[in-house]
Scaffold this motif. Structure first.
Motif: not given
Length: 431
Positions: A309-314, A340-356
């Protein structure tokens, strides 16, 4: 070892284990165990036990097997034949005639099923023989059915929405309501494409069947009353606040059983087959969710989501640029993993970035579902393509080619949601 090397090692491990034929849920758990064992001080075994138990006992997830069971019950009733009888008279006067039964049938069945594959298979069982008998071309029939079948993910109740709601910790009821207007929009885009195709290819559209009066059409529509009542019971109880998503799922199961009994198709064999079918499907999903929960915990201990998330923010990406990158990422991922695999595999990583980035999580959930829909019709792991291949005997490549226009219509739908976000957020905002 730096973050890039750790990420590369885990991704390589993921694809190596997946490529060896191991189940997705076990693969996710294995990669999580590798990450915690090598790069974290917490004992991996203890973390795995606690996380998998917590995932398996989540009350929110109770809605998932219930909606799956409801779809399985309806799949085994005479609903498909009744739907065609009720829909066909109203489609005769539209450009493209009975081709619209693919879209209308999928829209209706999607509202009582949470599965894209179940929607595609059930409506295909209804329309493919009828349209073939009347002389409609295979390419447009199969292409529109594959695309419209994906509405099973977007129009509530939706299994993918429940999974996203649990992973992203947002209201499943609001997600359900937020998917109604985008689902209608996508159905209109599909029907619009059929009309344009019919206008450009009038010689390929069979002549109209016997012309019916308005009263005769209304009489034929009586067969749609049971499914309309079930849709009203499930979605109405959620929208009015009378029931949570889990309670509405229970209402749906009871309604489906009553509908099956009223049609005379509820017997011990039907009940047993529907229950076993739902159990098998949910066990597969639950294993994936448990593995994904452990992987999310493992990545949290390693710190990868925060660093990503920090890297994408930069990078200084705008919201539109971020969503464009994520769209391409999900389309690419959809070539190798199911939704289903796509969602569960990525949401933990992507949600902080999306919220930011300041993106509304309800809107992002519908965006994710819409992009995951594209994965249902992209080879080599497009579930709807496999369903139709089994039903028609056509090659996977041919089905993917005739479905391509539906894929581009979904891209257009994503752009419309970006330009007019209220399509998603207006209804949830009035709950």
């Amino acid at each position: 070892m730096n973050d890039f090397a750790i990420t590369a090692l885990l991704v390589l491990s993921l694809f190596l284990i997946l490529g060896s034929g191991v189940w997705v849920g076990l693969t996710l758990s294995g990669v999580a165990w590798i990450g915690m064992q090598l790069f974290s001080s917490r004992p991996a075994g203890d973390a795995m036990a606690v996380t998998i138990w917590g995932s398996a006992t989540s009350w929110t997830l109770t809605a998932l097997p219930l909606f799956v069971w409801m779809g399985e019950i309806l799949f085994r009733t005479r609903l498909s034949q009744d739907m065609f009888k009720g829909l066909a008279p109203w489609m005769q006067s539209l450009p493209g005639r009975l081709l619209h039964t693919n879209v209308a049938g999928c829209t209706l069945f999607a509202a009582v099923s949470g599965s894209s594959a179940a929607t595609c298979a059930t409506v295909g069982k209804m329309t493919l023989p009828e349209l073939k008998q009347r002389g409609y071309p295979d390419d447009i029939v199969i292409g529109t059915l594959a695309g419209a079948g994906t509405l099973g993910l977007l129009i509530p109740p939706s299994i993918i929405m429940i999974v996203y709601g649990v992973m992203a910790e947002v209201s499943i009821a609001k997600l359900f309501v937020g998917g109604i207007l985008p689902g209608m929009l996508l159905a209109l885009l599909f029907s619009g494409y059929i009309a344009v195709w019919a206008w450009r290819n009038p010689q390929r559209v069979p002549p109209m069947d016997t012309r019916l009066s308005f009263v005769q059409k209304l009489s034929a529509s009586r067969s749609l009353i049971p499914v309309a009542l079930l849709i009203a019971a499930v979605l109405g109880s959620i929208y009015t606040g009378l029931a949570t998503a889990t309670e509405a799922a229970a209402v749906g199961v009871v309604g489906a059983l009553l509908l099956s009994a009223a049609q005379g198709s509820l017997n011990w064999a039907t009940f047993r087959d529907s229950l076993m079918g739902a159990t098998r499907l949910y066990c597969m999903i639950a294993l994936i969710l448990a593995g994904a929960a452990f992987l999310t915990l493992s990545m949290g201990y390693i710190g990868l989501p925060r660093h990503l998330a920090e890297w994408i923010g930069t990078l200084g990406l705008s919201q539109f640029q971020l969503l464009a990158v994520l769209t391409l990422f999900f389309i690419l991922l959809g070539c190798f993993l199911d939704g289903i695999s796509m969602v569960v595999l990525t949401m933990g990583v992507l949600m902080p970035t999306v919220q930011k980035a300041g993106i509304d999580p309800i809107w992002f959930g519908i965006f994710v579902v819409l992009v995951v829909e594209m994965a249902q019709i992209t080879p080599p792991v497009g579930f709807n393509l496999f369903v139709l291949q089994g039903m028609t005997g056509k090659s996977l490549g041919w089905i993917a080619r005739v479905t391509l226009p539906m894929f581009f219509l979904m891209v257009a739908a994503v752009l419309l949601l970006w330009i007019f976000p209220a399509i998603v957020t207006w209804l949830p905002g009035h709950m």
